[in-house]
Design an enzyme around this catalytic site. Structure first.
Site, mmCIF file in Angstrom:
data_model
loop_
_atom_site.group_PDB
_atom_site.id
_atom_site.type_symbol
_atom_site.label_atom_id
_atom_site.label_comp_id
_atom_site.label_asym_id
_atom_site.label_seq_id
_atom_site.Cartn_x
_atom_site.Cartn_y
_atom_site.Cartn_z
ATOM 1 N N CYS A 95 0.842 -1.132 0.320
ATOM 2 C CA CYS A 95 -0.022 -0.291 0.343
ATOM 3 C C CYS A 95 0.676 0.887 -0.414
ATOM 4 O O CYS A 95 1.588 1.140 0.416
ATOM 5 C CB CYS A 95 -0.939 -0.171 1.112
ATOM 6 S SG CYS A 95 -1.638 1.293 1.207
ATOM 7 N N HIS A 212 -8.747 7.248 2.241
ATOM 8 C CA HIS A 212 -8.356 8.797 1.929
ATOM 9 C C HIS A 212 -9.011 9.412 0.835
ATOM 10 O O HIS A 212 -9.823 8.906 -0.123
ATOM 11 C CB HIS A 212 -6.497 7.963 0.745
ATOM 12 C CG HIS A 212 -6.808 8.029 -0.590
ATOM 13 N ND1 HIS A 212 -7.792 6.432 -0.323
ATOM 14 C CD2 HIS A 212 -7.112 7.932 -2.148
ATOM 15 C CE1 HIS A 212 -7.751 6.080 -2.079
ATOM 16 N NE2 HIS A 212 -7.233 6.876 -2.716
HETATM 17 ZN ZN LIG Z 1 -2.705 1.180 3.801
#
Ligand SMILES: [Zn+2]
Ligand SMILES: [Zn+2]
Length: 385
Positions: A95, A212
C-alpha cells in the site's frame, strides 16, 4: 509542450486575492524524492515529524498532459495521456498510503496522523497555467498545458476502515487539513477552483483501499460550479438573499428531507436529488469554503459528515460506495461571493446488489431520471441509525 509558445503570456483572468484563513492547524511541509510537496498535519505541534528523509533515489517528475476546450460547450477537457507511461509503480500488495517501514517504501516516509501530498501522476500539474477566459471564441488546434495541482489526502495511518469509522477528532483533523490545503492551493497563481473529494468503493473505481481523499486545484471553474455559481449570483441579485439561505429555510421548515440538523450545519436530501442516495450538508452561515469556517462550525461539520456516511453504510449489509464532493466557491470575481460551501454525498446504489448506471438520458443529455423519492430516502437515512 503541446501549447503554442505564447500561451503563458496571454492576458490573465484576474484571480480573487485570498484572505488568510482564520482556522489554523499544526502542519509541516517537506519534499519527496522527486520534489513533490508533502504536508503533515497533527492535533499537536509535537506530533509533527521534524525531519523527513525519503529513501527513494531522486527522480525527475513526469511531464504534463494537455487541456483542450470543447467548442460546443466551452468546457475544458483535461487529457492526461502522459500518464499512460507510468513507470515504477509499487507492487500491488504494497500500500503506497501506509507509512513507510523498513523494506517497504511507501509514498509517506514518516509516521503521520493526516498527510497530504502531490499526486505522483497528476491529471493536472505539476506546472501551473493561466487559462484564457472560457467565453472566448473556440480555437480548434490550440491546447494548453494541463496545469494545476492534484493531491492525495490520507485520513489515517490505519490501512483498514473508512472515514465513518474514524473517531470524531480524527475526522475533524481531516477537515482542518482540507481547510489548510484549500487556503494554500487557492493562493497558487492561476487556480480558479479547489475541489476536495473522495471516491469510496470498488464499484466506483477505487483501486486503493486505504482511507483517503483527493484534492484537485483546477485552472478553470468546473462546469457544475460555473452553472450553480451563476444561478446563485442571479438569485442574490434578484432577492438580496443567498440561494442557500433560502433553500435551508425551506428545508428546515418543511423537514421531510432533513436527515440531521445541527447548530451550525444541516444535512438534507435535496428536493430534486439526482442519485438514488444523495445528501447535501450545508453550513448555516454563508461561507465560501472550508478555510472560511470557524472552529465550531468545522467541528460540527465533521461530526455530521461522519454521521451521514455511517447512515449510508447502515442501509445495507455491505458498505455503500459513494462520492463525497466538497463544493467550494470559485476563485473568480463576480462568482465567488454568491456561492456557498457545501458537501454533496452521492451513491449510485439502488438496492443491496443494484447500482444506477448513467445511460443515454443522463450521460448524453445530463437529464437524470430518479427512481426513489427524496422524501423516502430521507426517511430511510433518519431510521438507519
Ligand atoms: Zn495502507
Ligand atoms: Zn503553512
Amino acid at each position: 509542450m503541446p501549447s503554442s509558445p505564447n500561451s503563458r503570456r496571454r492576458s490573465p483572468v484576474s484571480t480573487v486575492s485570498f484572505e488568510p484563513a482564520a482556522l489554523t492547524v499544526p502542519h509541516a511541509a517537506h519534499r519527496l524524492f522527486d520534489g513533490r510537496e508533502i504536508v503533515f498535519f497533527a492535533r499537536e505541534e509535537a506530533d509533527l515529524p521534524s525531519a523527513v528523509v525519503d529513501p527513494r533515489a531522486p527522480e525527475e517528475r513526469a511531464g504534463h498532459g494537455e487541456l483542450r476546450q470543447d467548442p460546443l460547450t466551452g468546457d475544458w477537457i483535461a487529457m492526461a495521456t502522459h500518464r499512460q507511461n507510468r513507470t515504477h509503480l509499487p507492487p500491488a500488495d504494497q500500500c503506497p498510503l501506509c507509512p513507510s517501514a523498513p523494506g517497504r517504501e511507501s509514498e509517506i516516509p514518516a509516521d503521520f496522523q493526516v498527510v497530504a501530498f502531490e499526486n505522483r501522476f497528476p491529471s493536472l500539474g505539476p506546472d501551473l497555467v493561466d487559462l484564457p477566459d472560457p467565453d472566448q471564441p473556440p480555437e480548434i488546434g490550440r491546447s494548453y498545458p494541463a496545469g494545476g495541482r492534484c493531491e492525495v489526502l490520507v485520513y489515517t495511518p490505519e490501512h483498514q476502515g473508512s472515514l465513518a469509522q474514524l473517531e470524531p477528532e480524527e475526522v475533524q483533523l481531516v477537515l482542518r487539513a482540507l481547510a489548510q490545503r484549500t487556503a494554500a492551493l487557492s493562493a497558487l497563481p492561476g487556480i480558479r477552483q479547489v475541489f476536495p473529494f473522495e471516491n469510496r468503493g470498488e464499484q466506483i473505481g477505487t483501486t486503493l483501499h486505504h482511507p483517503h481523499g483527493q484534492i484537485y486545484a483546477y485552472p478553470y471553474v468546473t462546469p457544475t460550479t460555473l452553472k450553480t455559481a451563476r444561478r446563485a449570483v442571479e438569485h442574490l441579485d434578484r432577492t438580496g438573499r443567498t440561494l442557500h439561505h433560502d433553500l435551508l429555510d425551506q428545508e428546515l421548515s418543511d423537514g421531510a428531507r432533513v436527515v440531521v440538523a445541527g447548530d451550525h450545519v444541516t444535512a438534507y436530501v435535496p428536493w430534486a436529488a439526482r442519485w438514488p442516495l444523495e445528501v447535501h450538508v450545508v453550513p448555516h452561515r454563508h461561507v465560501a469554503d472550508l478555510a472560511a469556517l470557524s472552529g465550531d462550525e468545522l467541528d460540527e461539520l465533521a461530526v455530521i459528515q461522519r454521521d451521514v456516511l455511517a447512515r449510508l453504510d447502515a442501509l445495507y449489509s455491505t458498505p455503500t460506495p459513494y462520492i463525497s464532493a466538497w463544493h467550494q466557491a470559485p476563485l473568480v470575481p463576480g462568482l465567488r461571493d454568491a456561492a456557498r460551501l457545501h458537501l454533496q454525498i452521492v451513491s449510485p446504489r439502488r438496492a443491496e446488489n443494484k447500482l444506477k448506471y448513467l445511460a443515454g438520458s443522463e450521460a448524453a443529455m445530463g437529464a437524470f431520471i430518479g427512481d426513489v423519492s427524496p422524501e423516502e430516502t430521507a426517511q430511510r437515512l433518519r431510521d438507519a441509525l
